[in-house]
Design a protein around this motif. Sequence first.
Motif, short mmCIF file in Angstrom:
data_model
loop_
_atom_site.label_atom_id
_atom_site.label_comp_id
_atom_site.label_asym_id
_atom_site.label_seq_id
_atom_site.Cartn_x
_atom_site.Cartn_y
_atom_site.Cartn_z
N GLY A 117 0.82 -1.21 0.00
CA GLY A 117 0.00 0.00 0.00
C GLY A 117 0.85 1.26 0.00
N ALA A 118 1.93 1.25 0.77
CA ALA A 118 2.84 2.40 0.81
C ALA A 118 3.54 2.60 -0.54
N ILE A 119 3.97 1.51 -1.15
CA ILE A 119 4.61 1.60 -2.47
C ILE A 119 3.64 2.13 -3.50
N ALA A 120 2.40 1.64 -3.48
CA ALA A 120 1.39 2.10 -4.43
C ALA A 120 1.10 3.58 -4.24
N THR A 121 1.07 4.03 -2.98
CA THR A 121 0.82 5.45 -2.70
C THR A 121 1.95 6.32 -3.21
N VAL A 122 3.18 5.90 -2.99
CA VAL A 122 4.34 6.66 -3.48
C VAL A 122 4.33 6.72 -5.01
N LEU A 123 4.05 5.60 -5.66
CA LEU A 123 4.00 5.59 -7.12
C LEU A 123 2.88 6.50 -7.64
N TRP A 124 1.74 6.49 -6.96
CA TRP A 124 0.63 7.34 -7.37
C TRP A 124 1.02 8.81 -7.26
N VAL A 125 1.69 9.19 -6.18
CA VAL A 125 2.12 10.58 -6.00
C VAL A 125 3.10 10.97 -7.09
N ILE A 126 4.02 10.09 -7.43
CA ILE A 126 5.00 10.38 -8.49
C ILE A 126 4.31 10.57 -9.83
N TYR B 164 1.16 11.34 -10.37
CA TYR B 164 0.32 12.54 -10.30
C TYR B 164 1.17 13.80 -10.44
N ALA B 165 2.32 13.83 -9.77
CA ALA B 165 3.21 14.99 -9.87
C ALA B 165 3.74 15.14 -11.29
N ALA B 166 4.06 14.03 -11.93
CA ALA B 166 4.55 14.08 -13.30
C ALA B 166 3.46 14.58 -14.25
N ALA B 167 2.23 14.15 -14.02
CA ALA B 167 1.12 14.59 -14.86
C ALA B 167 0.88 16.09 -14.68
N LEU B 168 1.00 16.59 -13.44
CA LEU B 168 0.82 18.01 -13.20
C LEU B 168 1.93 18.84 -13.87
N SER B 169 3.15 18.33 -13.82
CA SER B 169 4.26 19.09 -14.42
C SER B 169 4.18 19.09 -15.93
N ASN B 170 3.63 18.07 -16.53
CA ASN B 170 3.47 18.01 -17.99
C ASN B 170 2.32 18.86 -18.48
N SER B 171 1.33 19.11 -17.64
CA SER B 171 0.17 19.88 -18.07
C SER B 171 0.42 21.38 -18.00
N SER B 172 1.52 21.81 -17.40
CA SER B 172 1.78 23.24 -17.26
C SER B 172 2.40 23.84 -18.47
#
Length: 98
Positions: free
Chosen positions: A79-88, A90-98
């Motif tokens: 669960g912790a690994i999945a959460t960290v991967l999700w944050v990464i 999500y952050a990558a998607a946000l940086s690409n949309s800018s």
Amino acid sequence: MSYNMPGYGGGYGPPQGPPPPNHLVWAILSTIFCCLPLGVVAIVFAAQVNSKAAAGDYAGAQSASNSAKTWAMVSTILGAIATVLWVIVYAAALSNSS
């Protein structure tokens, strides 16, 4: 002395002290917050601990306790690994949309 008397575990031997920890709280929390399928397995093993100890099967109770702990730990780690991967991601998607 016969160990088949009530209170002596139905033939498994004399009582051997308190039951091992059942890890039920950890199993429930890992099911809710981390990884549902593996957490359910941990809950099943955790639920077996006290009943096996009450029946006098202390080896079985210890085995169920160890299994509950292992499955709860695996559930928490995944669960912790999945959460960290999700944050990464999500952050990558946000940086690409800018």
